[in-house]
Design a protein around this motif. Structure first.
Motif, PDB file in Angstrom:
ATOM      1  N   ALA A   1      11.918  76.306 113.851  1.00  0.00           N
ATOM      2  CA  ALA A   1      11.440  76.493 112.692  1.00  0.00           C
ATOM      3  C   ALA A   1      10.533  75.351 112.070  1.00  0.00           C
ATOM      4  N   ARG A   2       9.521  75.584 111.397  1.00  0.00           N
ATOM      5  CA  ARG A   2       8.782  74.762 110.663  1.00  0.00           C
ATOM      6  C   ARG A   2       9.388  74.874 109.152  1.00  0.00           C
ATOM      7  N   VAL A   3       9.574  73.458 108.427  1.00  0.00           N
ATOM      8  CA  VAL A   3      10.050  73.384 107.295  1.00  0.00           C
ATOM      9  C   VAL A   3       8.887  73.325 106.519  1.00  0.00           C
ATOM     10  N   LEU A   4       8.446  73.807 105.474  1.00  0.00           N
ATOM     11  CA  LEU A   4       7.306  73.983 104.780  1.00  0.00           C
ATOM     12  C   LEU A   4       7.699  73.307 103.443  1.00  0.00           C
ATOM     13  N   ARG A   5       6.675  72.624 102.963  1.00  0.00           N
ATOM     14  CA  ARG A   5       6.711  72.074 101.447  1.00  0.00           C
ATOM     15  C   ARG A   5       6.497  73.197 100.457  1.00  0.00           C
ATOM     16  N   ARG A   6       5.468  73.804 100.732  1.00  0.00           N
ATOM     17  CA  ARG A   6       4.935  74.932 100.033  1.00  0.00           C
ATOM     18  C   ARG A   6       4.751  76.156 100.720  1.00  0.00           C
ATOM     19  N   ALA A   7       5.282  77.513 100.190  1.00  0.00           N
ATOM     20  CA  ALA A   7       5.533  78.544 100.887  1.00  0.00           C
ATOM     21  C   ALA A   7       5.630  79.898  99.801  1.00  0.00           C
ATOM     22  N   PRO A   8       5.198  80.904 100.240  1.00  0.00           N
ATOM     23  CA  PRO A   8       5.389  81.924  99.275  1.00  0.00           C
ATOM     24  C   PRO A   8       6.694  81.871  98.257  1.00  0.00           C
ATOM     25  N   ALA A   9       7.703  81.671  99.190  1.00  0.00           N
ATOM     26  CA  ALA A   9       9.009  81.520  98.356  1.00  0.00           C
ATOM     27  C   ALA A   9       9.253  80.641  97.227  1.00  0.00           C
ATOM     28  N   ASN A  10       8.334  79.524  97.146  1.00  0.00           N
ATOM     29  CA  ASN A  10       8.338  78.702  95.840  1.00  0.00           C
ATOM     30  C   ASN A  10       6.990  78.608  95.351  1.00  0.00           C
ATOM     31  N   GLU A  11       6.400  79.827  95.265  1.00  0.00           N
ATOM     32  CA  GLU A  11       5.179  79.865  94.572  1.00  0.00           C
ATOM     33  C   GLU A  11       5.417  79.570  93.126  1.00  0.00           C
ATOM     34  N   VAL A  12       6.356  79.912  92.457  1.00  0.00           N
ATOM     35  CA  VAL A  12       6.898  79.581  91.016  1.00  0.00           C
ATOM     36  C   VAL A  12       8.278  78.947  91.252  1.00  0.00           C
ATOM     37  N   VAL A  13       8.179  77.808  90.741  1.00  0.00           N
ATOM     38  CA  VAL A  13       9.747  77.036  90.435  1.00  0.00           C
ATOM     39  C   VAL A  13      10.250  77.348  88.883  1.00  0.00           C
ATOM     40  N   GLU A  14      11.087  78.247  88.852  1.00  0.00           N
ATOM     41  CA  GLU A  14      11.670  78.384  87.399  1.00  0.00           C
ATOM     42  C   GLU A  14      12.023  77.174  86.690  1.00  0.00           C
ATOM     43  N   PRO A  15      11.570  77.323  85.457  1.00  0.00           N
ATOM     44  CA  PRO A  15      11.975  75.957  84.656  1.00  0.00           C
ATOM     45  C   PRO A  15      13.099  75.712  84.353  1.00  0.00           C
ATOM     46  N   ARG A  16      13.998  76.768  84.079  1.00  0.00           N
ATOM     47  CA  ARG A  16      15.459  76.797  83.894  1.00  0.00           C
ATOM     48  C   ARG A  16      16.285  77.893  84.895  1.00  0.00           C
ATOM     49  N   VAL A  17      17.420  77.659  85.146  1.00  0.00           N
ATOM     50  CA  VAL A  17      18.171  78.615  85.837  1.00  0.00           C
ATOM     51  C   VAL A  17      18.611  79.694  85.117  1.00  0.00           C
ATOM     52  N   ASP A  18      18.534  80.827  85.240  1.00  0.00           N
ATOM     53  CA  ASP A  18      18.748  81.949  84.336  1.00  0.00           C
ATOM     54  C   ASP A  18      18.867  83.440  85.176  1.00  0.00           C
ATOM     55  N   LEU A  19      20.087  83.649  86.024  1.00  0.00           N
ATOM     56  CA  LEU A  19      20.112  84.647  86.647  1.00  0.00           C
ATOM     57  C   LEU A  19      20.204  85.810  85.943  1.00  0.00           C
ATOM     58  N   SER A  20      20.168  85.929  84.509  1.00  0.00           N
ATOM     59  CA  SER A  20      20.117  87.236  83.821  1.00  0.00           C
ATOM     60  C   SER A  20      18.610  87.833  84.088  1.00  0.00           C
ATOM     61  N   ARG A  21      17.628  86.880  84.221  1.00  0.00           N
ATOM     62  CA  ARG A  21      16.309  87.534  84.407  1.00  0.00           C
ATOM     63  C   ARG A  21      15.954  88.241  85.576  1.00  0.00           C
ATOM     64  N   LEU A  22      16.847  88.177  86.357  1.00  0.00           N
ATOM     65  CA  LEU A  22      16.767  89.001  87.850  1.00  0.00           C
ATOM     66  C   LEU A  22      17.552  90.368  87.586  1.00  0.00           C
ATOM     67  N   PRO A  23      16.812  91.440  88.083  1.00  0.00           N
ATOM     68  CA  PRO A  23      17.231  92.651  88.023  1.00  0.00           C
ATOM     69  C   PRO A  23      18.308  93.157  88.959  1.00  0.00           C
ATOM     70  N   ILE A  24      19.340  92.440  88.827  1.00  0.00           N
ATOM     71  CA  ILE A  24      20.472  92.380  89.593  1.00  0.00           C
ATOM     72  C   ILE A  24      21.223  93.628  89.082  1.00  0.00           C
ATOM     73  N   PRO A  25      21.509  94.557  90.148  1.00  0.00           N
ATOM     74  CA  PRO A  25      22.158  95.758  89.422  1.00  0.00           C
ATOM     75  C   PRO A  25      23.691  95.741  89.532  1.00  0.00           C
ATOM     76  N   VAL A  26      24.365  96.947  88.810  1.00  0.00           N
ATOM     77  CA  VAL A  26      25.915  97.120  88.963  1.00  0.00           C
ATOM     78  C   VAL A  26      25.693  98.289  89.359  1.00  0.00           C
ATOM     79  N   HIS A  27      26.151  98.533  90.774  1.00  0.00           N
ATOM     80  CA  HIS A  27      25.930  99.805  91.306  1.00  0.00           C
ATOM     81  C   HIS A  27      26.896 100.914  91.034  1.00  0.00           C
ATOM     82  N   ALA A  28      28.101 100.822  91.451  1.00  0.00           N
ATOM     83  CA  ALA A  28      29.119 101.859  91.404  1.00  0.00           C
ATOM     84  C   ALA A  28      29.802 101.524  89.899  1.00  0.00           C
ATOM     85  N   LEU A  29      30.574 102.836  89.644  1.00  0.00           N
ATOM     86  CA  LEU A  29      31.017 103.053  87.954  1.00  0.00           C
ATOM     87  C   LEU A  29      32.049 101.905  87.662  1.00  0.00           C
ATOM     88  N   LYS A  30      32.782 101.403  88.917  1.00  0.00           N
ATOM     89  CA  LYS A  30      33.997 100.691  88.708  1.00  0.00           C
ATOM     90  C   LYS A  30      33.660  99.159  89.200  1.00  0.00           C
TER      91      LYS A  30
END
Length: 477
Positions: free
Chosen positions: A120-149
């Protein structure tokens, strides 16, 4: 299903290439393909990621994939259902669904022979780091709660990359990870997983263990990460699956790269000696896994695409298929090496994709059934039931398999019981050890092949003439 290797099966051992390879690497290309082929449902209404998204997804389970365009509280869409329909998975790979395990098995062999091939090539820039978040905040991601319990918001489809702290080799796996804070995750490691060994090694030295959590990585690296017991370098199997290397991207922190084509890369470290609550969680068994003190990650950085789409799965048929495809490939490869009469393996939905295998065998000599049962249990430790059938039985048809058991299986002579065997702790019927690291269950083997000494015409199946209804003038109501 024929007992002889077909040209289709031989073709399925070749690497995917061209547009097929791209859609297996890039979730965006995959979604575009699904839309072109009318296999994508778009939900345009705003949905709440807490229970509502999961409830809608459940209504489509087993059919077309689903894209939720507007998720309450986040700027990003959510995609699900990628693996819950085997025919759609086959179309993405460009082969019939029944051939996907052979395609995966065909990628394991060259990887095992030369793990250094297709680096594998290890790239410095790639689609996965087009944006580097200025602060860590997982609440901004639409991570779901699937089942009722469910105990919280879960990342349940992300590929965790980690380096073996002893060898530096890269390993990939998928774990359920519950978000407990803006920069904090508690998660489960199943017994026997390589990540557990690496965490234990680092913990004894009082050191954190760096990982990247890669969401939306594409089907090839995602499905390869579910392969059991292959250890260091396992991500390289995806290279052989598509015929070229899968690029990685340099991290902002730590020493573990991310996948260059991921939608999100979450960089974290597993904290030594720290345990916090995780669970309950709706598991592949159809039951909730309980709440307990489990491992903890601290998130140090988040990078993403400019317009990312979060990937999630329902822990039902989709997880069963994810494990099923890869376990079928691994079991077929391992058992056929010892017993060349093996033709195909299927882990059916009724076995949750983990716990039951149906093995199709060319019935060429006495004693084959028990041998295949033993080899299959050895190849995949989570199994609790193995059924062996002849080549005239369609292993993908539960009715046909049940028919074989009913008419060819004699419990007096064809039943194999493995008492006190190691079981998979997520199955609630398994008696879990006091330390929670393992459990016991009685495993069952069923030899549903025609008795070798009775192949005298007694068990010849009824057949009818093959016809094509297009040749006839028929009015359908």
């Amino acid at each position: 299903m024929s007992g002889k290797p077909s040209s289709r099966r031989r073709a399925a051992t070749q690497a995917v290439s061209g547009a097929g390879a791209r859609r297996l690497l890039d979730q965006g290309a995959c979604i575009a393909y699904l839309e072109r082929t009318h296999n994508l449902v778009r939900v345009r209404s705003e949905v709440d990621p807490r229970h509502e998204l999961g409830g809608i997804a459940r209504r489509f389970e087993g059919g077309k994939c689903v894209l939720f365009e507007r998720v309450k509280g986040s700027a990003y869409p959510v995609f699900t259902g990628l693996l819950w329909n085997r025919d759609i998975v086959g179309a993405l790979f460009g082969v019939p669904a029944t051939q996907v395990p052979f395609l995966i098995a065909g990628a394991i062999e060259p990887w095992q022979k030369d793990k250094a091939a297709l680096p594998a090539r290890v790239l410095r820039r790639a689609p996965a780091n087009e944006v580097v978040e200025p602060r860590v905040d997982l609440s901004r991601l639409p991570i779901p709660v699937h089942a009722l319990k469910d105990g919280g918001r879960y990342l349940d489809s992300s590929v965790v990359l980690v380096r073996n702290p002893q060898t530096g080799g890269l390993n990939s796996s998928i774990h359920r990870m519950m978000v407990t804070g803006k920069d904090r995750i508690s998660f489960l490691i199943d017994p026997g997983r390589h990540l557990g060994e690496h965490v234990e090694f680092a913990q004894k030295r009082g050191q954190p263990l760096s990982v990247t959590i890669n969401n939306g990585v594409g089907l090839a690296p995602w499905i390869v990460s579910t392969l059991p017991r292959l250890g260091d370098g396992k991500p390289g199997i995806a290279h052989h699956l598509i015929g070229r290397s899968v690029d990685l991207v340099q991290p902002q922190t730590g020493d573990v790269p991310g996948y260059a084509d991921a939608q999100f890369v979450i960089e974290a470290e597993i904290l030594p000696g720290v345990r916090e609550d995780e669970g309950p969680f709706a598991e592949v068994t159809g039951y909730y896994a309980g709440r307990d003190k489990r491992w903890v990650m601290k998130v140090n950085a988040i990078t993403r695409r400019e317009a990312p789409v979060l990937h999630t799965v329902l822990s039902g048929r989709e997880v069963g298929n994810a494990v099923g495809f890869t376990a079928e490939a691994a079991i077929h490869h391992a058992v056929k090496t010892r017993i060349p009469q093996v033709r195909a393996v299927h882990l059916p939905p009724g076995g949750c994709g983990f716990y039951q295998a149906v093995v199709q065998v060319e019935n060429t000599r006495p004693g084959l059934g028990p041998e295949v049962i033993d080899a299959t249990f050895r190849a995949f430790g989570s199994l609790q039931r193995v059924v062996v059938v002849d080549t005239d039985v369609d292993i993908f048809d539960a009715v046909d398999v049940d028919w074989a058991i009913t008419t060819r299986f004699n419990a007096d002579t064809d039943l194999v019981l493995l008492r006190g065997a190691e079981g998979h702790i997520l199955n609630p019927i398994v008696t879990v050890d006091a330390d929670g690291k393992g459990g016991k269950v009685t495993k069952v083997g069923i030899d549903a092949m025609v008795p070798y000494d009775r192949q005298d015409g007694t068990f010849v199946r009824v057949k009818f003439k093959q016809v094509d209804l297009k040749d006839y003038d028929i009015t359908m109501p």
